[in-house]
Design a protein around this motif. Sequence first.
Motif, PDB file in Angstrom:
ATOM      1  N   PHE A  76       4.060  -5.894   7.681  1.00  0.00           N
ATOM      2  CA  PHE A  76       5.133  -5.550   6.740  1.00  0.00           C
ATOM      3  C   PHE A  76       6.139  -6.697   6.651  1.00  0.00           C
ATOM      4  CE2 PHE A  76       3.477  -1.465   8.133  1.00  0.00           C
ATOM      5  CZ  PHE A  76       3.346  -0.779   6.932  1.00  0.00           C
ATOM      6  N   VAL A 102       8.535  -3.645   0.044  1.00  0.00           N
ATOM      7  CA  VAL A 102       9.380  -3.922   1.212  1.00  0.00           C
ATOM      8  C   VAL A 102      10.499  -4.877   0.810  1.00  0.00           C
ATOM      9  CG1 VAL A 102       9.456  -4.898   3.542  1.00  0.00           C
ATOM     10  CG2 VAL A 102       7.439  -3.623   2.797  1.00  0.00           C
ATOM     11  N   VAL A 105      12.597  -6.403   6.711  1.00  0.00           N
ATOM     12  CA  VAL A 105      12.192  -5.814   7.992  1.00  0.00           C
ATOM     13  C   VAL A 105      12.943  -6.528   9.098  1.00  0.00           C
ATOM     14  CG1 VAL A 105      10.280  -5.263   9.541  1.00  0.00           C
ATOM     15  CG2 VAL A 105       9.877  -5.384   7.090  1.00  0.00           C
ATOM     16  N   MET A 110      13.157  -0.915   8.545  1.00  0.00           N
ATOM     17  CA  MET A 110      12.628  -1.466   7.304  1.00  0.00           C
ATOM     18  C   MET A 110      13.365  -0.869   6.110  1.00  0.00           C
ATOM     19  SD  MET A 110       8.633  -1.920   6.104  1.00  0.00           S
ATOM     20  CE  MET A 110       8.075  -0.488   6.985  1.00  0.00           C
ATOM     21  N   LEU A 112      13.181  -0.288   1.997  1.00  0.00           N
ATOM     22  CA  LEU A 112      12.173  -0.198   0.945  1.00  0.00           C
ATOM     23  C   LEU A 112      12.806   0.095  -0.407  1.00  0.00           C
ATOM     24  CD1 LEU A 112       9.755   2.298   2.767  1.00  0.00           C
ATOM     25  CD2 LEU A 112       9.573  -0.185   2.790  1.00  0.00           C
TER      26      LEU A 112
END
Length: 641
Positions: A76, A102, A105, A110, A112
Motif C-alpha cells: 500500500f 491510497v 500511509v 492509512m 484513503l
Amino acid sequence: MTNITEELLYTKNLLQMEWVEDLAQFRSLTFRKSIKDKILAGVCWYPVHLNKVKWAFSDQLVIEISVNETTSNHGFHSGKSISLFSNAQENDIQSTYLNGVVNNVKGNVMTLSLNTETLPDWVSEGRIGVNLMFDDTSYKVMMNTMDTLVASGNNRIAYLKEVLLGYEKPKIEEQGNQNNPLLNEGQNKALELINNAKDLAIVHGPPGTGKTTTLIQAIVLATQQFDQVMVCAPSNAAVDLLVERMDEAGVDVLRLGHPARVDENIIQRTLDARVMAHPSYKEYKKLKKAADEFRRKANKFKRSFGHAEREDRKRNYNEAGRCQAEARQLYDYMTQSILSSCQVVACTLVGAATNLLKGTFFQVVFLDEAAQGMEPATWIPILKAQKVVLAGDHFQLPPTIKSREAAKGLQNTLFEKAISNQPEAAQLLSLQYRMAEAIMGFSNSAFYNNQLQAAPNTKTHYLIENEPSMAFIDTAGSGFMEFKDKETLSVSNKDEAKMALGLLKELIKKVGAKNREGQLWNVGLIAPYSAQVRMLKEMLATESEWLFLKQMEQNLTISTVDGFQGQERDIMLISLTRSNPQGEIGFLADTRRMNVALTRAKRKLIVLGDSATIGNNGFYQSFLDFVQEQGAYHSVYEFME
C-alpha cells in the motif's frame, strides 16, 4: 541495436514482459487466497478501524483507517488502487465493497479517497478491510507512449528521442552566465546549462548536494522566461515535495492528479481546490443542484401515470439533461481557464497523460528523480516537451522491476542512457551539505570518482567532540547466523538485531539523547530485508530491555533502504543481516541500494555485518579496506559483555 526504432521496440517488449510478470505476481498473492494469506502477503489490511471521515474538495469522501499491526513490506503506497470491503455478508465478503485510492500511509495508519460521496451503512455493520487492487492503467499508458515514439518522425519528439538515446548531439547556445546568490558554483553551472540548453540538460545530484534546491531555482527562472512549464517526478510523494518547495518560492503551481498527503498547503494547489475557488463555481453548483432536483422530480413515483404524467417526466428529464450539460460546459471552462493561467503544471510521469493536457505542449519539462522512473514512463511527459531537464542520480535507487528478465534492460533508465550518451549536457553537483567527510568518503570513491567535496558546514556534523563519525562492527566468528523464511525468502538475523539495538542504546547513553539545541537526535535503523525490519520493530515494542530506546520512538525510524530514499538522520545504523558459510549476499549485491543506505547519516554511521560473508564481493571488500584505512574497523567482541 542497429537503429533507434529497434531500441524502442526492445524497450516496449521489456515493458510487456514486466506487465505480464507484475500481474502474475499479484494474482499469485490474491487469487483464491484467504484474508490471512493476503495479510501476510502485504496486499490486505484487516480488520481495520475507522478513525476519521471527512469530505475533501469536490465532495470526495476521505477516510483515515488503522490496523493493529501490519507487515513492513506491504504494497500500500500513495496512488495505489484499493477496495474497501466488509464482512457484513458472511457468505461473500466481497459482495459489499467500495473502490478508491491510497492518499498516504504512515506506519499502521492509512488515508484513503473513496469513489463515493456518502459512506455506506455496511461500514458500521461488520468488520471492514482494505484490499490492494491491480491497476493496469499505467501499463496501457506506457505502451501507447512507446507506440507514439516508434511512429514519430520529422517532428520535435522524433528529434528529442534521437538526442536522449544518443543518435543526435544536443544543441547548447551561450546566453550569459547565471549567478544566483542562493546557489554554489556547481549549482549555478547547472542553472546556466539548463538556461543555455536547447534540447536537453541533465543535473546529476548525488546525496546531499542540493539537487532539489537547484531545480527549484531553475523552475523559477523558467517561469520568468516562459508562460508555462511542466514539472514531473515518478511518485506522488516526490511531486508533492516539489509543489511545496515551488509554493515557498512564490511559483503559481497547479497540482494535477492525486496528491499523496491531504495537507492544506498541497490541497490548495490541486485542480479541485482551484475549481472551488473559481468565480463561476457557485453557478456550477446551482446548475448541478437544479439537475439533481429535476431528476428527482422525474423519478418520483405516481399512482396514476397517464399521458400528462409521461410528458411531465419527459420535461423534467430534458431539463435535468440541459442543466447537466450546462454544468459540464461550465466545469470545462473553469478547468481550462485554471490550466491556462498557472505558471507550472505538476504531476507524476503517468499523470502527464491526463486528458486535461491533451494537445498541450510545454517549452520546458522538468523531470526530478528521473533515475527512479522506468524508461517508458519517463517518455510520457517528454512527448509534450520542447526542452527536457532531467535531474537525479543513477547511483541511487533504480526503478522497481518485478521481472528478472525485464530488469536486465529496464533498470537501465532513460536518465542513465542520456547521461552516458550526452555527457556534455550534464552537470555534476559536487558540494554536499549533509554528511561528515568520513561518512561521505567511501561512496565518493566507489560511485562518484572522488569528485564530491564536503561543504564547510559539515565540519560541525558530529554528535559530541572526539566521537568518530563512522564505524564498521564485524560480527565474523560471533555465531550471529541468518535465518531465511521458506515462504517469503526474506532473511533475518536475531543476534544481529539484538546487537544493533544494543549499539544504539549505548551510543545514545554516551552522547545524550538531545543535541546542543535541546532537540532529540533523529535516529534511523536500516535493514535491507523486511524480515529483519519486522524483527527489530517487534523487539523494540515487546522487550523491556529496549525501554530506553522506546522513549525515543517518535525520533527513531526502522525501515528498509527504500523507506529512507531522499531522507537523512543524525545517526544511522545499518544491519547488513547476511551471515552464512557460503558467502551469499543476495539483495546486498544491489550496490546502488547500499549507496542510499550509506549516505543517509549526517553525524554518525554504524554498519553492522559479517566480513566473512560480505568480503567475497568486490564492492564490500573495498568497503572493508576503506574502514580499515579510516581506523573505523571494530570487532563485535569489543561490544559484547
